[in-house]
Design a protein around this motif. Structure first.
Motif, PDB file in Angstrom:
ATOM      1  N   CYS A 218       0.912  -1.172  -0.007  1.00 15.78           N
ATOM      2  CA  CYS A 218      -0.104   0.020  -0.147  1.00 15.78           C
ATOM      3  C   CYS A 218       0.887   1.389   0.131  1.00 15.78           C
ATOM      4  O   CYS A 218       2.007   1.299   0.883  1.00 15.78           O
TER       5      CYS A 218
ATOM      6  N   ARG B  81      -0.572   4.241   0.257  1.00 12.99           N
ATOM      7  CA  ARG B  81      -1.480   5.335   0.781  1.00 12.99           C
ATOM      8  C   ARG B  81      -1.815   6.440  -0.072  1.00 12.99           C
ATOM      9  O   ARG B  81      -2.008   7.315   0.423  1.00 12.99           O
ATOM     10  N   CYS B  82      -2.187   6.062  -1.341  1.00  8.01           N
ATOM     11  CA  CYS B  82      -2.518   6.893  -2.351  1.00  8.01           C
ATOM     12  C   CYS B  82      -3.703   7.596  -2.099  1.00  8.01           C
ATOM     13  O   CYS B  82      -4.273   8.497  -2.538  1.00  8.01           O
TER      14      CYS B  82
ATOM     15  N   GLN C 178     -11.878   4.920   6.374  1.00  7.16           N
ATOM     16  CA  GLN C 178     -10.336   5.227   5.501  1.00  7.16           C
ATOM     17  C   GLN C 178      -9.890   3.671   5.449  1.00  7.16           C
ATOM     18  O   GLN C 178      -9.314   3.204   6.318  1.00  7.16           O
TER      19      GLN C 178
ATOM     20  N   HIS D 295      -7.727   2.281   3.804  1.00 11.09           N
ATOM     21  CA  HIS D 295      -6.101   1.952   4.004  1.00 11.09           C
ATOM     22  C   HIS D 295      -5.556   1.891   5.401  1.00 11.09           C
ATOM     23  O   HIS D 295      -4.988   1.090   5.908  1.00 11.09           O
ATOM     24  N   GLU D 296      -6.401   2.741   6.237  1.00 15.42           N
ATOM     25  CA  GLU D 296      -6.223   2.506   7.807  1.00 15.42           C
ATOM     26  C   GLU D 296      -6.582   1.302   8.164  1.00 15.42           C
ATOM     27  O   GLU D 296      -5.835   0.439   8.887  1.00 15.42           O
TER      28      GLU D 296
ATOM     29  N   TRP E 298      -4.057  -1.587   7.238  1.00 15.24           N
ATOM     30  CA  TRP E 298      -3.118  -1.768   8.167  1.00 15.24           C
ATOM     31  C   TRP E 298      -3.425  -2.517   9.539  1.00 15.24           C
ATOM     32  O   TRP E 298      -2.799  -3.267  10.087  1.00 15.24           O
TER      33      TRP E 298
END
Lengths: 565, 342
Positions: A368, A370-371, A383, A385-386, A389
């Motif tokens: 990732c 984080r784009c 979110q 992407h968060e 993770w």
């Protein structure tokens, strides 16, 4: 008045591929040689079978009773003979199996006696029961029992009824065709739903890429008061229940809350159609419209009896040679069928033949970067992407803090991810793990409660026993002191019952002694835990032997030695 | 595994994003070559070669698929940004070692693609300007565009370097305004110095314009969002404008600040690095505003000619905190956050 539209954030615009399956009208699928009707076809309990092997059934006959309130009935899709009731694999991502009623059709399609109801004369409660007994569940794919969704909230009514004709998943067109061809019946069903929910306003949301459906529904509702057909922008997932409610009313329903709390509820157009059939024709839900499309020669929509093997349907449309798998549902949220000999269920809105050319596998997964593409696409405004993770790190607390359960698994994030990360799979993993942990925690909590209650109970019983004895003792003492006086002042009826009368001094004395013995025994039992219980017989025999030896030694020790040593 | 949804995917990749960034840099590089000569192309080549070599070695060491990651384009973006922020006549070994440092230390020692908390190119810049301040402030004099002469400096075959170098506009302004007895004013310095053009430095405003073009294309391509460039350039212009209004002799104006040094390159290509930057919309605004403030302070009062790199690294440090504090409300939870129930 034209309803003003609100926007939901995020969403994606994949190619719709709807034309393939909308060229021909809905075709009735032929009666198959065997029907396999799963008893569990709603997001609730598994109904119990009402039939036995060898029994003749009529079309529409109830073969599964709703189990509890969170369930709906199951009916024979056609007349014939019940061959067996057995566990069969269901079309489900996990390939789980469940009891199914296997029916051999007699080809006569003989109905049960159909009793149409005049809904306007019925109470909402009676109609809800009728829907449950007619097996009406949400036909959008979630199969939530409809009668449960019609329970009004605190206000006693559901102000806004949303009818979902958005059908935002690419490829699927069953609702589109249904609206084009049976708009009148859908609107009749809507009127019933509206009556049950005592809704003031009905908004029918249809994506603006279905002009014919919009026109048909508009024509059908032209003379209805308070019903409005609202074209909504074509953007997946506009047909997501929460997204559609947001677009049409501006109301946002968070995870864990339900529509009626906000005075709104949403039903699929297919559900409305089946409500009409159930109430006004007396026909329970025994068939549905299924889109068969994708990598096939003759894509189209079919009216299919529930329980029809998918293989039989595929034969109607001719899958192409390079088909490598079949997806039930759309390409964004559907799942790959483990096999194709599985039956059509109430949830089966689309069977999509996939090929590597039509649905190329995503490229190699990259880290990732984080784009933020996923964040821009997320209709739940999460979110992603968060969450990725946190899920990856099994940091479930954080994932929950970032509202992972608000994720509707629409797949927008994974669709746009340039790193080809299977984001939704990570969320599914985290959610499943969390639910498992929750279950474990609940189980251990229950065990702890049980244990604590047992301790409490033991203690209470001992206390009660001691109190009883004390009372008895006191009564006896009084009896000794007061001569012939009976123990009238026994504090508890239990104690009085056990010592019905103490007329004589001797008896009182005896009681006193008995109480003392009992106390000593109870004390001994209470204080000394025995670890010699629950042992194997050989062990117990061994222990007995040892005890006997000890007793013998004690006996010897008691007798004085004949000679001093 | 193809079993789970979604079965559809946009034909997009990290590689495509990185190559779009590289493509967007091309106009800026072309104008750069026009004004400062072709040495920059050699620097880009040197940095690219060093970056790819360093990346390959690290991937090999870490047991990662070399081909897959080498072709993702991320090392090349770092390399190009290093070359474009370094003086075009910096000695070859400085470019090469700085690039290797960026790839090996700033990127791979932190876990490689997607894991680095600091912008690798800016790490390279800061390390180099601290270790080799003299070399890093050696810019070719205006008109010194002869390729072979530039190459001689880059590869140090001659020692006639001082004759061909001069300070950048930012550097010159800072140095001269810092000498109290010189009684220099912004207008005076700008007018007197050969490296100044009409607005920024000579050529700089055109290069900045070309970067802006590339940046706008990235915006249109949805590779970046508006938050970072707007907040950065806006805040930089605002601070510079305010001080310049208050004391025009001592503080350069907003236009000068925006078109000179690394401002425009930073606004669209450096601060927008998704890996080391903030991810929430409000976080991006705060991050970019912070860099603008730090860059202006360092440019105006600090010991280094340009504060971009330091500003970026310092704000990179704050990113986790910024992201944590700027989480936008989730669908359906907006009223809860305001403290009421819907």
């Amino acid at each position: 008045m034209l309803a003003s539209l609100f926007k939901f954030r995020g969403g994606v615009k994949p190619a719709s591929h709807k034309d393939e399956s909308t060229r021909a009208p809905i075709v009735r699928a032929p009666l198959p040689a065997r029907l396999v009707v799963p008893l569990r076809q709603s997001a609730g309990g598994t109904p119990l079978p009402l039939v036995k092997a060898g029994q003749k059934v009529l079309k529409g006959e109830r073969i599964g009773a709703p189990e509890g309130s969170f369930s709906a009935a199951i009916h024979a899709p056609t007349s014939g003979t019940v061959l067996s009731i057995e566990h069969r694999m269901l079309p489900h991502p996990s390939g789980l199996s469940a009891p199914c009623v296997v029916i051999e059709p007699d080809g006569e399609e003989r109905w049960i006696e159909r009793v149409p109801a005049n809904y306007a004369a019925e109470s909402p409660d009676a109609l809800r029961d009728l829907l449950r007994d007619s097996g009406i569940v949400g036909l959008g794919g979630a199969t939530f029992p409809s009668h449960l969704k019609l329970k009004p909230g605190a206000s006693g009514r559901i102000g806004n009824l949303i009818v979902n004709g958005a059908e935002c998943e690419p490829w699927i067109t069953c609702d589109d065709l249904l609206m084009r061809e049976r708009a009148g019946d859908i609107v009749r069903g809507i009127a019933i739903l509206r009556h049950i929910a005592s809704a003031e306003r009905v908004l029918i949301g249809i994506e603006d890429n279905k002009p014919q459906a919009i026109a048909a529904m508009r024509a059908a509702t032209a003379r209805s008061e308070g019903i409005e057909v609202v074209p909504v922008p074509t953007r997946y997932p506009a047909g997501g229940e929460k997204q559609l409610i947001r677009v049409l009313t501006g109301i946002e329903i968070p995870y864990g809350r339900i529509g009626p709390e906000f005075g709104v509820q949403c039903f699929n157009v297919g559900t409305a159609w089946s409500v009409h059939r159930a109430v006004e024709l007396g026909e329970p839900l025994v068939s549905r419209i299924v889109t068969l499309t994708g990598n096939v020669e003759r894509p189209g929509n079919f009216e299919v009896l529930i329980g029809t093997p998918i293989d039989d349907l595929l034969a109607l449309v001719g899958p192409k040679g390079d088909t490598d798998r079949y997806v039930m549902g759309g390409p964004m949220m559907g799942f790959t069928l483990p096999r194709t000999d599985l039956p059509v269920t109430k949830a089966a809105n689309c069977i999509l033949a996939a090929s590597p050319a039509l649905f190329p596998p995503p490229g190699q997964e990259m880290p990732c970067i984080r784009c933020g593409a996923c964040t821009r696409a997320c209709p739940a405004e999460l979110q992603p992407h968060e969450l990725y993770w946190f899920s990856r790190a099994k940091n479930f607390g954080k994932a929950q803090e970032y509202h992972i359960f608000d994720c509707i698994e629409c797949g927008c994030c994974a669709y746009v991810c340039p790193s080809n990360i299977r984001l939704v799979d990570y969320y599914r993993f985290a959610k499943t793990s969390m639910r498992a942990l929750e279950r474990e925690k609940n189980a251990s909590d229950a065990a702890r409660l049980r244990f604590e209650f047992r301790n409490f109970r033991t203690e209470r019983e001992q206390k009660e026993k001691a109190e009883r004895l004390a009372a008895k003792t006191a009564a006896a003492r009084q009896a000794i002191a007061g001569g012939e006086k009976p123990a009238a002042a026994a504090p508890s009826p239990a104690a009085a019952e056990q010592t019905p009368a103490l007329p004589h001094l001797d008896e009182a004395k005896k009681a006193l002694i008995a109480a003392a013995v009992e106390r000593a025994r109870a004390q001994k039992e209470g204080v000394q835990p025995k670890n010699t219980d629950n042992l194997a017989p050989e062990k117990q025999a061994e222990i007995r032997e040892i005890e006997a030896r000890r007793a013998k030694v004690r006996e010897i020790a008691k007798t004085p030695p004949e000679e001093p040593v | 595994m193809n079993g789970t949804s979604p079965h559809l995917h946009l034909p997009i990749s990290v590689r495509l994003i990185m190559f779009k960034v590289l493509a967007a840099l091309v106009p800026g590089i072309a104008v750069y070559v026009w004004f400062f000569g072709a040495a920059i192309l050699v620097q880009i080549a040197l940095a690219s070669a060093a970056a790819l070599a360093g990346e390959a070695a690290m991937l090999r060491l870490r047991g990662k698929p070399v081909g897959l990651f080498l072709s993702d384009g991320s090392a090349l973006v770092t390399a190009w940004l290093i070359a474009l922020t370094f003086p075009p006549i910096a000695p070859w070994w400085l470019t090469v070692s700085a690039t290797l440092f960026a790839i090996v230390v700033a990127k791979h020692l932190y876990g490689g693609l997607g894991q680095n908390p600091f912008n690798p190119a800016m790490v390279a810049f800061c390390v180099s300007i601290i270790a080799f301040p003299a070399l890093m402030s050696k810019w070719p004099a205006v008109g010194f565009t002869d390729f072979s002469a530039q190459m001689a400096v880059v590869f140090q075959s001659q020692s006639a370097q001082d004759a061909v170098t001069m300070a950048t506009p930012l550097d010159a302004l800072r140095t001269q305004l810092h000498v109290p007895e010189a009684r220099a004013t912004v207008a005076g310095v700008l007018g007197s110095h050969a490296s100044f053009g009409n607005i920024g430095g000579k050529g700089w405003e055109w290069i900045a314009l070309a970067y802006l073009l590339g940046g706008l294309w990235l915006l249109q391509q949805r590779v970046i969002t508006w938050h970072v460039p707007v907040a950065f350039l806006g805040v930089l212009a605002l601070i510079a404008g305010g001080f310049s209004l208050a004391n025009p002799d001592r503080y350069a104006g907003p236009v000068f600040h925006v078109v000179t040094g690394g401002a425009m390159l930073g606004a669209f290509f450096i601060l927008t690095d998704p890996v080391s930057g903030a991810t929430t919309p409000r976080g991006k605004l705060i991050f970019a505003a912070g860099v603008a403030l730090l860059a202006w302070i360092i440019r105006t009062f600090g010991a280094y000619p340009d504060g971009m790199a330091f500003g970026v690294l310092l704000m990179n440090l704050c990113v986790p905190l910024i992201d944590m504090g700027t989480q936008p409300p989730v669908f359906g939870h907006k009223d809860e956050q305001k403290g009421g129930t819907p």
